[in-house]
Design a protein around this motif. Structure first.
Motif, PDB file in Angstrom:
ATOM      1  N   ILE A 244      18.502   4.025   8.621  1.00  0.00           N
ATOM      2  CA  ILE A 244      18.367   3.406   7.522  1.00  0.00           C
ATOM      3  C   ILE A 244      19.137   1.951   8.066  1.00  0.00           C
ATOM      4  O   ILE A 244      20.223   2.003   8.164  1.00  0.00           O
ATOM      5  CB  ILE A 244      18.847   3.877   6.317  1.00  0.00           C
ATOM      6  N   THR A 245      18.749   0.882   7.598  1.00  0.00           N
ATOM      7  CA  THR A 245      19.497  -0.269   7.809  1.00  0.00           C
ATOM      8  C   THR A 245      20.108  -0.439   6.501  1.00  0.00           C
ATOM      9  O   THR A 245      19.505  -0.402   5.302  1.00  0.00           O
ATOM     10  CB  THR A 245      18.646  -1.540   7.838  1.00  0.00           C
ATOM     11  N   PRO A 246      21.628  -0.239   6.495  1.00  0.00           N
ATOM     12  CA  PRO A 246      22.367  -0.195   5.304  1.00  0.00           C
ATOM     13  C   PRO A 246      22.183  -1.339   4.383  1.00  0.00           C
ATOM     14  O   PRO A 246      21.752  -2.137   4.758  1.00  0.00           O
ATOM     15  CB  PRO A 246      23.845  -0.005   5.742  1.00  0.00           C
ATOM     16  N   TRP A 247      22.798  -1.159   3.314  1.00  0.00           N
ATOM     17  CA  TRP A 247      22.734  -2.263   2.098  1.00  0.00           C
ATOM     18  C   TRP A 247      22.996  -3.652   2.757  1.00  0.00           C
ATOM     19  O   TRP A 247      23.946  -3.608   3.403  1.00  0.00           O
ATOM     20  CB  TRP A 247      23.430  -1.896   1.107  1.00  0.00           C
ATOM     21  N   HIS A 248      22.076  -4.626   2.537  1.00  0.00           N
ATOM     22  CA  HIS A 248      22.103  -5.870   3.206  1.00  0.00           C
ATOM     23  C   HIS A 248      21.427  -6.794   2.259  1.00  0.00           C
ATOM     24  O   HIS A 248      20.831  -6.469   1.223  1.00  0.00           O
ATOM     25  CB  HIS A 248      21.787  -5.856   4.527  1.00  0.00           C
ATOM     26  N   ILE A 249      21.521  -8.166   2.585  1.00  0.00           N
ATOM     27  CA  ILE A 249      21.028  -9.309   1.944  1.00  0.00           C
ATOM     28  C   ILE A 249      20.614 -10.284   3.142  1.00  0.00           C
ATOM     29  O   ILE A 249      21.269 -10.322   4.086  1.00  0.00           O
ATOM     30  CB  ILE A 249      21.927  -9.800   0.911  1.00  0.00           C
ATOM     31  N   HIS A 250      19.384 -11.012   2.758  1.00  0.00           N
ATOM     32  CA  HIS A 250      19.142 -11.982   3.422  1.00  0.00           C
ATOM     33  C   HIS A 250      19.046 -13.027   2.637  1.00  0.00           C
ATOM     34  O   HIS A 250      18.011 -13.217   1.866  1.00  0.00           O
ATOM     35  CB  HIS A 250      17.450 -11.837   4.314  1.00  0.00           C
ATOM     36  N   ASP A 251      20.033 -14.308   2.383  1.00  0.00           N
ATOM     37  CA  ASP A 251      20.299 -15.201   1.598  1.00  0.00           C
ATOM     38  C   ASP A 251      19.506 -16.368   1.968  1.00  0.00           C
ATOM     39  O   ASP A 251      19.542 -17.131   1.317  1.00  0.00           O
ATOM     40  CB  ASP A 251      21.586 -15.397   1.152  1.00  0.00           C
ATOM     41  N   LYS A 252      19.053 -16.551   3.333  1.00  0.00           N
ATOM     42  CA  LYS A 252      18.375 -17.764   3.643  1.00  0.00           C
ATOM     43  C   LYS A 252      16.838 -17.552   4.027  1.00  0.00           C
ATOM     44  O   LYS A 252      16.359 -18.362   4.732  1.00  0.00           O
ATOM     45  CB  LYS A 252      19.045 -18.379   4.816  1.00  0.00           C
ATOM     46  N   MET A 253      16.325 -16.328   3.665  1.00  0.00           N
ATOM     47  CA  MET A 253      15.235 -15.875   4.190  1.00  0.00           C
ATOM     48  C   MET A 253      14.454 -14.911   3.555  1.00  0.00           C
ATOM     49  O   MET A 253      15.095 -14.056   2.902  1.00  0.00           O
ATOM     50  CB  MET A 253      14.833 -15.613   6.030  1.00  0.00           C
ATOM     51  N   SER A 254      13.207 -14.893   3.381  1.00  0.00           N
ATOM     52  CA  SER A 254      12.256 -13.697   3.009  1.00  0.00           C
ATOM     53  C   SER A 254      11.734 -13.022   4.192  1.00  0.00           C
ATOM     54  O   SER A 254      11.552 -13.529   5.196  1.00  0.00           O
ATOM     55  CB  SER A 254      11.105 -14.113   2.072  1.00  0.00           C
ATOM     56  N   HIS A 255      11.482 -11.730   3.990  1.00  0.00           N
ATOM     57  CA  HIS A 255      10.781 -11.132   5.030  1.00  0.00           C
ATOM     58  C   HIS A 255       9.810  -9.996   4.585  1.00  0.00           C
ATOM     59  O   HIS A 255       9.850  -9.566   3.398  1.00  0.00           O
ATOM     60  CB  HIS A 255      11.723 -10.474   5.901  1.00  0.00           C
ATOM     61  N   GLY A 256       8.762  -9.588   5.308  1.00  0.00           N
ATOM     62  CA  GLY A 256       7.713  -8.481   4.849  1.00  0.00           C
ATOM     63  C   GLY A 256       7.718  -7.781   6.016  1.00  0.00           C
ATOM     64  O   GLY A 256       8.022  -7.955   7.278  1.00  0.00           O
ATOM     65  N   MET A 257       7.113  -6.603   5.543  1.00  0.00           N
ATOM     66  CA  MET A 257       6.947  -5.426   6.676  1.00  0.00           C
ATOM     67  C   MET A 257       5.340  -4.952   6.481  1.00  0.00           C
ATOM     68  O   MET A 257       5.214  -4.347   5.321  1.00  0.00           O
ATOM     69  CB  MET A 257       7.907  -4.108   6.608  1.00  0.00           C
ATOM     70  N   TYR A 258       4.653  -4.762   7.438  1.00  0.00           N
ATOM     71  CA  TYR A 258       3.524  -4.105   7.219  1.00  0.00           C
ATOM     72  C   TYR A 258       3.618  -2.842   8.079  1.00  0.00           C
ATOM     73  O   TYR A 258       3.825  -2.838   9.304  1.00  0.00           O
ATOM     74  CB  TYR A 258       2.224  -5.056   7.941  1.00  0.00           C
ATOM     75  N   VAL A 259       3.323  -1.843   7.492  1.00  0.00           N
ATOM     76  CA  VAL A 259       3.599  -0.419   7.919  1.00  0.00           C
ATOM     77  C   VAL A 259       2.226  -0.132   8.628  1.00  0.00           C
ATOM     78  O   VAL A 259       1.195   0.058   8.186  1.00  0.00           O
ATOM     79  CB  VAL A 259       3.899   0.634   6.682  1.00  0.00           C
ATOM     80  N   LEU A 260       2.709   0.373   9.892  1.00  0.00           N
ATOM     81  CA  LEU A 260       1.639   0.670  10.796  1.00  0.00           C
ATOM     82  C   LEU A 260       1.353   2.171  11.043  1.00  0.00           C
ATOM     83  O   LEU A 260       0.259   2.706  11.123  1.00  0.00           O
ATOM     84  CB  LEU A 260       1.624   0.069  12.285  1.00  0.00           C
ATOM     85  N   GLU A 261       2.588   2.897  10.937  1.00  0.00           N
ATOM     86  CA  GLU A 261       2.709   4.175  11.170  1.00  0.00           C
ATOM     87  C   GLU A 261       4.035   4.900  10.537  1.00  0.00           C
ATOM     88  O   GLU A 261       4.952   4.049  10.536  1.00  0.00           O
ATOM     89  CB  GLU A 261       2.836   4.712  12.538  1.00  0.00           C
ATOM     90  N   GLY A 262       4.018   6.054  10.065  1.00  0.00           N
ATOM     91  CA  GLY A 262       4.912   6.572   9.634  1.00  0.00           C
ATOM     92  C   GLY A 262       5.121   6.114   8.059  1.00  0.00           C
ATOM     93  O   GLY A 262       4.328   5.551   7.387  1.00  0.00           O
ATOM     94  N   THR A 263       6.607   6.385   7.643  1.00  0.00           N
ATOM     95  CA  THR A 263       6.627   6.021   6.077  1.00  0.00           C
ATOM     96  C   THR A 263       7.838   5.026   5.969  1.00  0.00           C
ATOM     97  O   THR A 263       8.936   5.550   6.668  1.00  0.00           O
ATOM     98  CB  THR A 263       6.935   7.301   5.270  1.00  0.00           C
ATOM     99  N   LEU A 264       7.717   3.875   5.684  1.00  0.00           N
ATOM    100  CA  LEU A 264       8.896   2.968   5.531  1.00  0.00           C
ATOM    101  C   LEU A 264       9.498   3.308   4.197  1.00  0.00           C
ATOM    102  O   LEU A 264       8.903   3.230   3.013  1.00  0.00           O
ATOM    103  CB  LEU A 264       8.450   1.511   5.265  1.00  0.00           C
ATOM    104  N   TYR A 265      10.722   3.648   4.373  1.00  0.00           N
ATOM    105  CA  TYR A 265      11.516   3.901   3.085  1.00  0.00           C
ATOM    106  C   TYR A 265      12.422   2.728   2.697  1.00  0.00           C
ATOM    107  O   TYR A 265      12.697   1.860   3.515  1.00  0.00           O
ATOM    108  CB  TYR A 265      12.817   5.016   3.478  1.00  0.00           C
TER     109      TYR A 265
END
Length: 127
Positions: A58-79
């Protein structure tokens, strides 16, 4: 004219099977994930990475304050802190959202990670 234009602009193609994994380690911890850099646009800073989150990572609690990001799940489960998403799901994290995300405890997750600007991250203290 159009023929000249076609010769100047080249597409980018990468075969992930022939690329080495980059191991990322969060500073002062043993937190690791893996990525293959597919694209980093020099004009916009947008990037696309092929990422693998090992089981329970798990990437711990964080913020990206100058960008947005997306994730397309290919395999497994994104928590994520707002739910879990399986293959075929696309999850967008707007700029400024406070979140944690990674792989489910049951197995790893492989995702395409896409930003709309240069990557930045600030980890939040959990004290």
């Amino acid at each position: 004219m159009m023929e000249n234009l076609h010769n100047e602009i080249k597409l980018i193609a990468k075969d992930i099977h022939n690329m080495e994994w980059d191991e990322l380690v969060k500073e002062n911890t043993d937190i690791r994930m893996y990525e293959k850099k597919l694209l980093n646009d020099p004009d916009t800073g947008m990037l696309i990475n092929y990422c693998y989150y090992p089981q329970g990572f798990i990437t711990p609690w964080h913020i990206h304050d100058k960008m947005s990001h997306g994730m397309y799940v290919l395999e497994g489960t994104l928590y994520t802190s707002q739910g879990s998403f399986g293959p075929g799901s696309f999850v967008w994290f707007p700029e400024g959202i406070v979140a944690e995300h990674g792989a489910a405890a049951e197995g790893g997750a492989t995702v395409l990670f896409i930003t709309n600007a240069p990557f930045n991250i600030t980890y939040l203290d959990q004290e």
